[in-house]
Design a protein around this motif. Structure first.
Motif: not given
Length: 394
Positions: A5-7, A9-10
């Motif tokens: 999930n890119s969320r 990661v950010l």
């Protein structure tokens, strides 16, 4: 594999950046990167041991800043000092620096010592030259070792044996000496500020002595010549001293014989001397008036060569009614009249001076008697001659 999930990661990247930023800010805060400081520079021959960045800077025991950097410029130590701007307003511009340790083996700090108060405070970029560094143990040991290397062991042993022998049995006296010295220093310490304020005056005194050095040298040379003359004329000088001794002996005998009469004479003269002393202010007035009157007389009768108008004096004589004769007891003389000294306008009297009644028993200004009076004694002399019994003859 589950997809990432890119969320998350950010969020993880943002958290790592925040942690790194907080670490950088903590380091910067520790290094006082955000503090407002007033930079100055302290120069010294050496910084000594344990003088490191972060060492405190104190004024009268109050910390006013810290050392930011310690470097060397090849000729000495250079300390970059950062002062607290709020405290810098209380630091005078005329200030000196000392590098001193808190304890014998402790780290050093910069001690600021204020000088004369000029009304100005220290400014950014100020440079304090010739900072004094306290003597350290390593330098003391170095000097001791150099001394020991130059002294033969046998002589050093003999010297230490002598010192040991002189100290043996004198512990009480040494203790008393140390106690007396401590008491003296305790009594002397309160006067140190006054001594420090008086030391600049020594410079002015030294300059005065420097100005009169030539005169003092000439005086010393003249004294040498005087001493040589006395040596050459020692016989004559000895004769002079002998005659002076004889004079003293003769004077002593004279005073012994005539001492009581001299004392009596001086006692008798004391009232007269006291009277003259009291009326002494009148003497300058009197002589000043005489000089002024002489100038006035010369201006009139001195002739043209003296600036006068007439070369001689013309006197007009006339008969005036006499004053009444003395009467008893109204005109009995009085003694002990005390009117005090008074110049009455002398030496130059302006106008007519007021009449002063001195109360001596006689008043010459009580008026004239123009009525005819008969003097029987004078009439008898005119009629029968000076040998008449009525005229007082014999």
């Amino acid at each position: 594999m589950r997809p990432v999930n890119s969320r998350y990661v950010l969020i993880g990247a943002a958290f790592a950046v925040c942690v790194a930023l907080l670490a950088v800010l903590s380091v910067a805060q520790y290094n006082r990167a955000f503090d407002r400081v007033l930079p100055i520079t302290v120069l010294a021959d050496r910084s000594g041991l344990l003088m490191e960045p972060g060492s405190p800077v104190k004024l009268r025991g109050v910390e006013v800043g810290s050392v930011a950097e310690v470097t060397s410029d090849g000729t000495g130590a250079r300390l970059a000092v950062e002062l607290d701007p709020a405290q810098a307003e209380r630091i005078p511009a005329q200030v000196t620096a000392n590098l001193v340790p808190a304890t014998v083996f402790g780290a050093k700090y910069v001690e600021l010592r204020p000088g004369p108060d000029t009304g100005e405070h220290i400014a950014a970029g100020a440079v304090l030259n010739r900072a004094r560094v306290t003597v350290e143990l390593d330098h003391t040991f170095d000097h001791v070792m150099d001394t020991l290397r130059g002294v033969p062991p046998s002589k050093l042993n003999a010297a230490l044996t002598s010192v040991s022998g002189s100290l043996r049995g004198n512990g009480d006296r040494i203790r008393a000496l140390i106690a007396d010295t401590d008491g003296y220093l305790r009594a002397f310490n309160p006067n140190l500020p006054e001594l420090e304020s008086r030391l600049p005056q020594v410079t002015a005194v030294a300059e005065h002595y420097r100005d009169v050095t030539d005169d003092l040298t000439a005086t010393a040379s003249n004294l040498g010549g005087t001493g040589s003359t006395l040596v050459e004329q020692k016989r004559a000088f000895a004769g002079f001293l002998l005659s002076l001794t004889e004079l003293g002996n003769g004077t002593g005998e004279f005073l012994d014989d005539n001492g009581p009469p001299l004392v009596s004479a001086l006692d008798e003269l004391q009232p007269t001397a006291g009277l003259l002393r009291r009326y002494s202010p009148v003497v300058p007035c009197f002589f000043g008036g005489m000089v002024h009157n002489g100038d006035l007389i010369r201006a009139v009768t001195g002739g043209p060569e003296f600036g006068g108008t007439h070369p001689n004096t013309h006197v007009t004589v006339s008969m005036l009614p006499g004053i009444p004769a003395y009467e008893y007891p109204q005109n009995l003389p009085k003694t002990g009249v005390d009117t005090g000294p008074d110049c009455h306008g002398l030496p130059e009297v302006r106008g007519i001076p007021p009449y002063v009644n001195y109360d001596t028993g006689a008043n010459p200004y009580r008026g004239t008697d123009e009525s005819p009076r008969l003097n029987p004694d004078l009439l008898a002399v005119y009629l029968f001659g000076p040998l008449s019994p009525l005229g007082g003859g014999r």
